[in-house]
Motif scaffolding. Sequence first.
Motif, PDB file in Angstrom:
ATOM      1  N   ASP A  61       0.833  -1.207   0.000  1.00  0.00           N
ATOM      2  CA  ASP A  61       0.000   0.000   0.000  1.00  0.00           C
ATOM      3  C   ASP A  61       0.869   1.259   0.000  1.00  0.00           C
ATOM      4  O   ASP A  61       2.108   1.190  -0.071  1.00  0.00           O
ATOM      5  CB  ASP A  61      -0.987  -0.027   1.169  1.00  0.00           C
ATOM      6  N   GLU A  62       0.221   2.414   0.057  1.00  0.00           N
ATOM      7  CA  GLU A  62       0.942   3.685  -0.061  1.00  0.00           C
ATOM      8  C   GLU A  62       1.806   3.995   1.156  1.00  0.00           C
ATOM      9  O   GLU A  62       2.628   4.904   1.116  1.00  0.00           O
ATOM     10  CB  GLU A  62      -0.060   4.819  -0.307  1.00  0.00           C
ATOM     11  N   GLU A  63       1.645   3.252   2.246  1.00  0.00           N
ATOM     12  CA  GLU A  63       2.504   3.429   3.423  1.00  0.00           C
ATOM     13  C   GLU A  63       3.642   2.417   3.451  1.00  0.00           C
ATOM     14  O   GLU A  63       4.411   2.383   4.409  1.00  0.00           O
ATOM     15  CB  GLU A  63       1.663   3.310   4.696  1.00  0.00           C
ATOM     16  N   GLY A  64       3.730   1.577   2.406  1.00  0.00           N
ATOM     17  CA  GLY A  64       4.782   0.578   2.364  1.00  0.00           C
ATOM     18  C   GLY A  64       4.481  -0.663   3.173  1.00  0.00           C
ATOM     19  O   GLY A  64       5.388  -1.443   3.494  1.00  0.00           O
ATOM     20  N   TYR A  65       3.214  -0.873   3.499  1.00  0.00           N
ATOM     21  CA  TYR A  65       2.798  -2.046   4.267  1.00  0.00           C
ATOM     22  C   TYR A  65       2.300  -3.138   3.326  1.00  0.00           C
ATOM     23  O   TYR A  65       1.823  -2.869   2.210  1.00  0.00           O
ATOM     24  CB  TYR A  65       1.686  -1.690   5.247  1.00  0.00           C
ATOM     25  N   THR A  66       2.415  -4.373   3.798  1.00  0.00           N
ATOM     26  CA  THR A  66       1.907  -5.520   3.059  1.00  0.00           C
ATOM     27  C   THR A  66       1.054  -6.374   3.990  1.00  0.00           C
ATOM     28  O   THR A  66       0.866  -6.035   5.162  1.00  0.00           O
ATOM     29  CB  THR A  66       3.067  -6.327   2.444  1.00  0.00           C
ATOM     30  N   TRP A  67       0.530  -7.475   3.471  1.00  0.00           N
ATOM     31  CA  TRP A  67      -0.366  -8.347   4.223  1.00  0.00           C
ATOM     32  C   TRP A  67       0.158  -9.775   4.209  1.00  0.00           C
ATOM     33  O   TRP A  67       0.564 -10.290   3.158  1.00  0.00           O
ATOM     34  CB  TRP A  67      -1.770  -8.340   3.606  1.00  0.00           C
ATOM     35  N   LEU A  68       0.138 -10.432   5.364  1.00  0.00           N
ATOM     36  CA  LEU A  68       0.430 -11.853   5.465  1.00  0.00           C
ATOM     37  C   LEU A  68      -0.837 -12.604   5.857  1.00  0.00           C
ATOM     38  O   LEU A  68      -1.702 -12.069   6.570  1.00  0.00           O
ATOM     39  CB  LEU A  68       1.507 -12.116   6.517  1.00  0.00           C
ATOM     40  N   VAL A  69      -0.902 -13.838   5.411  1.00  0.00           N
ATOM     41  CA  VAL A  69      -2.018 -14.722   5.730  1.00  0.00           C
ATOM     42  C   VAL A  69      -1.466 -15.888   6.548  1.00  0.00           C
ATOM     43  O   VAL A  69      -0.515 -16.549   6.127  1.00  0.00           O
ATOM     44  CB  VAL A  69      -2.688 -15.253   4.450  1.00  0.00           C
ATOM     45  N   GLY A  70      -2.057 -16.141   7.710  1.00  0.00           N
ATOM     46  CA  GLY A  70      -1.623 -17.241   8.565  1.00  0.00           C
ATOM     47  C   GLY A  70      -2.622 -18.381   8.532  1.00  0.00           C
ATOM     48  O   GLY A  70      -3.835 -18.154   8.592  1.00  0.00           O
ATOM     49  N   GLN A  71      -2.103 -19.597   8.416  1.00  0.00           N
ATOM     50  CA  GLN A  71      -2.979 -20.766   8.414  1.00  0.00           C
ATOM     51  C   GLN A  71      -2.186 -22.024   8.725  1.00  0.00           C
ATOM     52  O   GLN A  71      -0.969 -22.064   8.555  1.00  0.00           O
ATOM     53  CB  GLN A  71      -3.679 -20.926   7.068  1.00  0.00           C
ATOM     54  N   GLU A 149     -10.518 -23.097   4.652  1.00  0.00           N
ATOM     55  CA  GLU A 149      -9.453 -22.278   5.217  1.00  0.00           C
ATOM     56  C   GLU A 149      -9.899 -21.567   6.497  1.00  0.00           C
ATOM     57  O   GLU A 149     -10.994 -21.032   6.573  1.00  0.00           O
ATOM     58  CB  GLU A 149      -9.011 -21.212   4.195  1.00  0.00           C
ATOM     59  N   VAL A 150      -9.013 -21.590   7.488  1.00  0.00           N
ATOM     60  CA  VAL A 150      -9.186 -20.794   8.705  1.00  0.00           C
ATOM     61  C   VAL A 150      -8.001 -19.839   8.737  1.00  0.00           C
ATOM     62  O   VAL A 150      -6.875 -20.237   9.052  1.00  0.00           O
ATOM     63  CB  VAL A 150      -9.226 -21.676   9.965  1.00  0.00           C
ATOM     64  N   LEU A 151      -8.237 -18.571   8.398  1.00  0.00           N
ATOM     65  CA  LEU A 151      -7.152 -17.639   8.141  1.00  0.00           C
ATOM     66  C   LEU A 151      -7.043 -16.548   9.202  1.00  0.00           C
ATOM     67  O   LEU A 151      -8.042 -16.082   9.731  1.00  0.00           O
ATOM     68  CB  LEU A 151      -7.347 -16.974   6.772  1.00  0.00           C
ATOM     69  N   GLU A 152      -5.803 -16.138   9.475  1.00  0.00           N
ATOM     70  CA  GLU A 152      -5.498 -14.913  10.212  1.00  0.00           C
ATOM     71  C   GLU A 152      -4.839 -13.945   9.239  1.00  0.00           C
ATOM     72  O   GLU A 152      -4.134 -14.362   8.314  1.00  0.00           O
ATOM     73  CB  GLU A 152      -4.538 -15.183  11.365  1.00  0.00           C
ATOM     74  N   ILE A 153      -5.050 -12.660   9.482  1.00  0.00           N
ATOM     75  CA  ILE A 153      -4.466 -11.646   8.610  1.00  0.00           C
ATOM     76  C   ILE A 153      -3.563 -10.738   9.433  1.00  0.00           C
ATOM     77  O   ILE A 153      -3.910 -10.341  10.546  1.00  0.00           O
ATOM     78  CB  ILE A 153      -5.559 -10.794   7.927  1.00  0.00           C
TER      79      ILE A 153
END
Length: 203
Positions: A61-71, A149-153
């Motif tokens: 994103d515009e702040e330089g952040y990304t997303w991880l998915v945990g499972q 899927e049982v996901l955490e973000i």
Amino acid sequence: MSDVKRGHVRRGPWIIHGETVSFDNPWIAVHEFPVTMPSGDPGRYGVVHFKNRAIGVLPIDEEGYTWLVGQHRFPADAYSWELPEGGGPLDEEPEDAAHRELEEETGVKAGKLTQIGTWHLSNSVTDEIAIAYIATGLSSGQFAPDPTEVLEIKRLPFGELLDLVMSGEITDAFTVLMVQTAYIKAQRGLLPEEISRHIVPDQ
């Protein structure tokens, strides 16, 4: 070739004498081949055929952040943090699959996708093809994981994600490939500046 009998097929240095499917489900099929090995000896080769492409997305994103998915991953019986990933049917455009997987797994929509790589993830025993993208121009979408899927973000800066990869805390091979490829390409000026400035902000 003169040493290949009628009906037999040469694949590189291997000669294939037949083919059977020993296992089949909606995701994979296991093909077994009686072969003549490069040494000239008889043998059998098993190949896991994937009915989907592996699709991976590195959202920034515009702040330089990304997303991880945990499972939890069944084969390894271990919990895994990964970039958004999933299977794209072979008759689906890879970019369409990338848009879908990102939104389903994170609730984030991509305005733009930039392809960063195509790889074989385990080419000694599978024919799986993996295609990776960087997603930018992000906006809110609909979080809709698969029923299995049982996901955490987790949202975190790219630099922290890189640290997790380099420390070995992230072990998913596709995620490691995407993160390291994005970092090296950004360092070498091989990505658009609007992406690179979030990956190597001090460059």
